[in-house]
Design a protein around this motif. Structure first.
Motif, PDB file in Angstrom:
ATOM      1  N   LEU A 197       0.828  -1.206   0.000  1.00 29.56           N
ATOM      2  CA  LEU A 197       0.000   0.000   0.000  1.00 29.56           C
ATOM      3  C   LEU A 197       0.862   1.256   0.000  1.00 29.56           C
ATOM      4  CD1 LEU A 197      -2.966  -0.789   2.427  1.00 29.56           C
ATOM      5  CD2 LEU A 197      -2.876  -0.971  -0.052  1.00 29.56           C
ATOM      6  N   ARG A 198       1.983   1.196   0.680  1.00 28.26           N
ATOM      7  CA  ARG A 198       2.859   2.370   0.730  1.00 28.26           C
ATOM      8  C   ARG A 198       3.514   2.625  -0.634  1.00 28.26           C
ATOM      9  NH1 ARG A 198       6.442   2.499   6.288  1.00 28.26           N
ATOM     10  NH2 ARG A 198       4.729   2.816   7.750  1.00 28.26           N
ATOM     11  N   HIS A 199       4.004   1.557  -1.236  1.00 27.44           N
ATOM     12  CA  HIS A 199       4.750   1.658  -2.492  1.00 27.44           C
ATOM     13  C   HIS A 199       4.142   0.669  -3.493  1.00 27.44           C
ATOM     14  CE1 HIS A 199       7.730   3.682   0.044  1.00 27.44           C
ATOM     15  NE2 HIS A 199       7.688   2.630   0.844  1.00 27.44           N
ATOM     16  N   PRO A 200       3.271   1.115  -4.370  1.00 24.72           N
ATOM     17  CA  PRO A 200       2.550   0.191  -5.268  1.00 24.72           C
ATOM     18  C   PRO A 200       3.444  -0.752  -6.059  1.00 24.72           C
ATOM     19  CG  PRO A 200       1.585   2.378  -5.387  1.00 24.72           C
ATOM     20  CD  PRO A 200       2.820   2.513  -4.547  1.00 24.72           C
ATOM     21  N   PHE A 201       4.623  -0.291  -6.489  1.00 17.56           N
ATOM     22  CA  PHE A 201       5.463  -1.167  -7.311  1.00 17.56           C
ATOM     23  C   PHE A 201       6.084  -2.305  -6.500  1.00 17.56           C
ATOM     24  CE2 PHE A 201       8.589   1.953  -5.823  1.00 17.56           C
ATOM     25  CZ  PHE A 201       9.709   1.172  -5.565  1.00 17.56           C
ATOM     26  N   PHE A 202       5.993  -2.256  -5.172  1.00 17.02           N
ATOM     27  CA  PHE A 202       6.461  -3.367  -4.344  1.00 17.02           C
ATOM     28  C   PHE A 202       5.608  -4.612  -4.546  1.00 17.02           C
ATOM     29  CE2 PHE A 202       9.255  -1.593  -0.714  1.00 17.02           C
ATOM     30  CZ  PHE A 202       9.855  -0.688  -1.578  1.00 17.02           C
ATOM     31  N   LEU A 203       4.439  -4.450  -5.131  1.00 18.28           N
ATOM     32  CA  LEU A 203       3.575  -5.598  -5.403  1.00 18.28           C
ATOM     33  C   LEU A 203       4.017  -6.351  -6.652  1.00 18.28           C
ATOM     34  CD1 LEU A 203       0.148  -3.890  -4.651  1.00 18.28           C
ATOM     35  CD2 LEU A 203       1.247  -5.645  -3.256  1.00 18.28           C
ATOM     36  N   ASN A 204       4.790  -5.699  -7.519  1.00 19.86           N
ATOM     37  CA  ASN A 204       5.188  -6.338  -8.776  1.00 19.86           C
ATOM     38  C   ASN A 204       5.991  -7.621  -8.594  1.00 19.86           C
ATOM     39  OD1 ASN A 204       3.838  -4.436 -10.260  1.00 19.86           O
ATOM     40  ND2 ASN A 204       5.656  -3.243 -10.786  1.00 19.86           N
TER      41      ASN A 204
END
Length: 914
Positions: free
Chosen positions: A165-172
């Motif tokens: 949620l903090r850093h969207p690209f961490f979900l990639n």
């Protein structure tokens, strides 16, 4: 049979989709009820300043590119002046936006709808991560509904809920890792390698930081699976396997080179790399870390060091199940889980997996994958537990609940976890339901078990969301912006007043007292603030050398403490200042009005000032000092030197430029004060300093080699909480307040700063000023020297006027191009206040000219006496080489696809003939 299997697969994806929607609604209900978006930017600014602004800019960039393409004049912007002091677009924004295929969607939505798309794509990424896991699980022959359970455990975990949620690209990486593992399985089974190649390519384009981690864990996975697939001639096969995987990996990397190469080059010149690591921090974490790690396995809190577990209760049962299982097949799962826990327990692994920068466990998405895989594998066996497993799991849950209650009630605020009893209770409910179904001889295939466990999953994630997010509990939602406010926050009054200026010249601006640093990017304003993970090392070092208080980290800086000389050298022509100018504490800004600035407009509570001494984007010097001379000066002396001499790393060749050899600048006075050591044992200590002032002089309080020492190790609390940093020092001058940020050497973002120059407001007629230093954390604050530094304001004005007379004329700047006309009666070094980069090429009257590094971070162009036209053009370093390599690699990829298709057709025809 095949049709039935396809239908069953389709049904399971539908079940996953339905449960995913219900679980999202349950988990994120606090965001909906409290009117919050997913943009992390209320208490901090990463989500808004970095991610949202980058994505909004990227969307606009995509729209403009295709618009220009259709209009017949394609343009590819490579340099953006509103990225801090100016930076490469691809190298800076690849970290947040450029390269991730999903982010192309922002090109199809307006700036006003960027926030909505931002929220949607976080959910989409979570959904795709679950789909990727299910595709992998299907390949590994996991039971269908068990794969659904595993996918939901994978997605709805602490890593997603906190870092995602903090850093969207961490979900990639949660999408790419299962696909990499799937590709590895296909290669071992001698199937086509395209899934692996494309996964490598996408991971490399999206973010090289996570590519590093994904590569490490893909290698570990392939190494483990090697022993499953190869039983004979292993040594020979091992090297053959390495060669095969290396070839496919290299092809994927080459396909991404057009984006990857420039991004890596930008990273190698990054200023955030810090000043080394305190090796003591790599031995062991503080005691609280281990307690919180155990407490939050299925809890709702955070562990620290970006270690995020927080799995659903069914995952906790799967972990206990495999720990008590005696089956040989389950040993590999047990070893994978235990190995991961050991890696989380020892900082040295977090250090290695984080690129050898500092201990950080952002790799914990891999543990989420392992736990999800455990769940998918063990779920069908939950209904056939042995007596040993039943007892072991039951005792494990009870012991866990007792342990968590003891830790939570220990009196340490850090250890409190309001929802821990609820988490343990949910695990107990799952366990009791399993015992009931086993007694009824129900297995995982019955619709009633699917329904009940589906409901339990929704309830458990809803409880997780309530305790983690709700304002009634931990209140994590309070760190996020209210819905619909992101764009208006970045376009607040003190910013829009700057955008309304009618001035066709090229200049920089500053919104004093405004919290968010990257407001320039979305408003097309050239600013003196920046907060990007990829920040030029030259920019970081130069801003650090000014010794201003607005620099918190190497990649997080804002303002120039209202120092007229520095502001003018940077070309700051306009500035907005709130009427209430005494609230600079948020970012260490001075808050007062820079001397010499004139009020030109006022709207509401915001005043707009113009700097009549502002220099244009380029001006010339006829003398220089060396970088070594510059380094021996303090921040004010450096400012004064740059008002008369250019700073060069090397002597210019073939030109008559005077070398000023004076070590210290004569116009600056520095008087040492007597203080040497100040203690603040209770955290409420303060010190008063009375200093003489003169309204005709700039006056500064200068701390040299200021460091902080935490005293808690002597008080017995060190083992639990570890070493603590300080919140800094508040500097109060009447109602005017500034803040000194002091970083300890063990801070992961420490960048070697120890010198601080505090500007004293001398605008009144007072002869003396009382300065109160308020120490915000207990400990010892020690420094080598504290000095009173003064300089005559008239000297600054005089020097600025001389530089204005040596400014370039007819300056034009747009995107990748800069030009101007120089007129001079002697050889001079033209300082172009655009950050130095090897991507810039200069010509003087059409002839190629060497570019020097000038005044730390800017560009110096040597020019002979006379009238000359200077032109600069920019091309992103590495992009041409990357484009050629990517083009060749994609041709190879498509050619191999064509060969594969042709071979398949021939084989099919041959079979049909037979």
């Amino acid at each position: 049979m095949a049709t039935k299997m396809k239908k069953e697969n389709r049904n399971n994806y539908l079940i996953y989709s339905l449960l995913f929607v219900l679980m999202c609604a349950a988990a994120f209900a606090p965001f909906l009820t409290e009117g919050k978006s997913f943009i992390w930017g209320a208490g901090v600014e990463d989500g808004l300043s970095q991610h949202f602004s980058a994505l909004a800019y990227y969307g606009k960039m995509v729209r403009e590119f295709f618009s220009n393409l259709l209009a017949g004049h394609p343009q590819l912007p490579m340099w953006e002046m509103s990225l801090g002091y100016g930076a490469d677009i691809l190298a800076t924004l690849n970290y947040y936006a450029i390269g991730d295929p999903l982010n192309l969607i922002y090109g199809f939505v307006s700036e006003e709808n960027t926030e909505t798309m931002y929220n949607i794509l976080i959910i989409v990424r979570m959904y795709l991560a679950g789909i990727a896991f299910m595709v992998y699980a299907e390949k590994m022959k996991k039971r269908k509904y068990a794969s659904v359970m595993g996918a939901l455990v994978y997605v709805f975990c602490g890593f997603c809920f906190r870092l995602g949620l903090r850093h969207p690209f961490f979900l990639n990486p949660m999408i790419y890792f299962p696909m990499l593992c799937l590709g590895i399985e296909k290669i071992y089974k001698k199937e086509k390698p395209y899934v692996f190649i494309m996964s490598v390519c996408l991971a490399a384009m999206s973010n090289y930081y996570f590519l590093y981690m994904l590569t490490i864990f893909a290698v570990i996975y392939a190494w483990i699976r090697f022993y499953h697939y190869v039983n004979e001639e292993r040594i020979k096969a091992f090297f053959q396997t390495i060669a095969r995987f290396a070839g496919y990996y290299a092809l994927g990397i080459a396909m991404s080179a057009v984006i990857l190469f420039p991004s890596v080059i930008g990273f190698l010149g990054n200023g955030r790399n810090g000043s080394g690591v305190d090796w003591m921090t790599l031995i062991v974490y503080p005691g609280k870390y281990y307690l919180l790690l155990l407490e939050n396995i299925v809890g709702y809190g955070n562990t620290g060091s970006n270690t995020n577990v927080g799995y659903l209760p069914i995952a906790g049962i799967a972990i206990l199940f495999v720990l008590f299982s005696q089956r040989m097949k389950h040993r590999k799962y047990r070893m994978a889980f235990i190995s991961s826990i050991i890696a989380l327990a020892l900082p040295i692994f977090g250090f290695a997996f984080n690129g050898f920068s500092y201990a950080n466990n952002r790799w914990s998405f891999v543990l989420s994958f392992i736990v999800a895989l455990l769940t998918a594998e063990m779920y069908p066996r939950f209904f056939k537990m042995s007596k040993r497993q039943k007892i072991g799991i039951g005792i494990g849950i009870i012991v866990y609940m007792i342990f968590c209650q003891i830790v939570s009630q220990s009196g340490e605020e850090l250890m409190e976890n309001k929802g821990i009893l609820a988490a343990g209770t949910m695990a107990l409910i799952f366990y009791l339901v399993l015992l009931l179904f086993q007694k009824l001889n129900y297995d995982d295939r019955k619709w009633v078990t699917k329904l009940v466990f589906g409901v339990l999953m929704v309830v458990s994630v809803g409880m997780h969301g309530y305790y983690r997010f709700s304002g009634e509990q931990d209140g994590y939602t309070q760190e996020f912006l209210d819905q619909g406010t992101a764009l208006e926050t970045l376009k607040s009054q003190n910013v829009t007043l700057l955008t309304s200026i009618k001035d066709n010249s090229v200049y920089r601006v500053h919104a004093d007292g405004y919290k968010y640093k990257n407001y320039g990017l979305i408003n097309n304003l050239n600013t003196i603030g920046g907060y990007y993970s990829i920040t030029s090392g030259d920019v970081a070092e130069t801003v650090k050398s000014y010794e201003t208080l607005g620099m918190k980290y190497a990649d997080k800086y804002k303002g120039l403490d209202q120092r007229t000389g520095l502001l003018s050298l940077a070309g700051v022509k306009y500035m907005t200042i709130p009427k209430e100018t005494a609230t600079g504490e948020a970012d260490g800004e001075n808050g007062s009005i820079p001397y010499g600035f004139t009020l030109i407009k006022e709207e509401g509570d915001i005043q707009l000032y113009e700097n009549p001494y502002a220099l244009p984007l380029a001006y010339a010097y006829d003398s220089y000092i060396t970088k070594d001379q510059y380094d021996h000066l303090n921040g004010v002396e450096r400012e004064q030197v740059m008002l008369s001499e250019v700073v060069l790393e090397q002597a210019p060749e073939n030109m008559d430029l005077k070398h000023q050899k004076n070590e210290y600048h004569s116009t600056v006075s520095s008087i040492p004060l007597s203080e040497k050591r100040i203690s603040s044992p209770k955290g409420t200590g303060y010190s008063m300093i009375t200093i003489p002032v003169n309204k005709n002089q700039e006056t500064y309080l200068y701390f040299n080699n200021l460091v902080y020492h935490d005293n808690q190790s002597k008080e017995g609390g060190f083992w639990l909480t570890g070493r603590k940093g300080t919140q800094g020092i508040l500097v109060n001058q009447g109602e005017l307040q500034q803040k000194i940020y002091i970083q300890s050497t063990f801070n992961p973002y420490y960048f070697g700063r120890k010198d601080y120059m505090i500007r004293i407001d001398t605008s009144s007629d007072k002869k003396k000023e009382k300065i109160k230093l308020e120490f915000l954390s207990p400990g010892t604050y020690q420094f080598d020297e504290v000095s009173l530094v003064t300089v005559n304001k008239k000297d600054t004005f005089s020097k600025l006027k001389k530089l204005q007379n040596k400014s370039l004329e007819a300056i034009q700047y747009e995107g990748n191009h800069f030009s101007g006309v120089f007129r001079g009666d002697r050889d001079q070094m033209v300082c172009v206040t655009i950050p130095y980069s090897k991507g810039w090429k200069a010509t003087v009257d059409g002839k190629s000219t060497e570019i020097y590094k000038a005044n730390g971070m800017y560009m110096g162009i040597p020019v002979e006496a006379g009238t000359h036209k200077i032109e600069l053009s920019y091309v992103t370093p590495g992009i041409k080489t990357g484009a050629v390599l990517s083009g060749i690699a994609w041709l190879v990829f498509f050619f191999s696809l064509w060969i594969g298709k042709s071979t398949e057709k021939k084989l099919t025809k041959g079979v049909n003939r037979v």
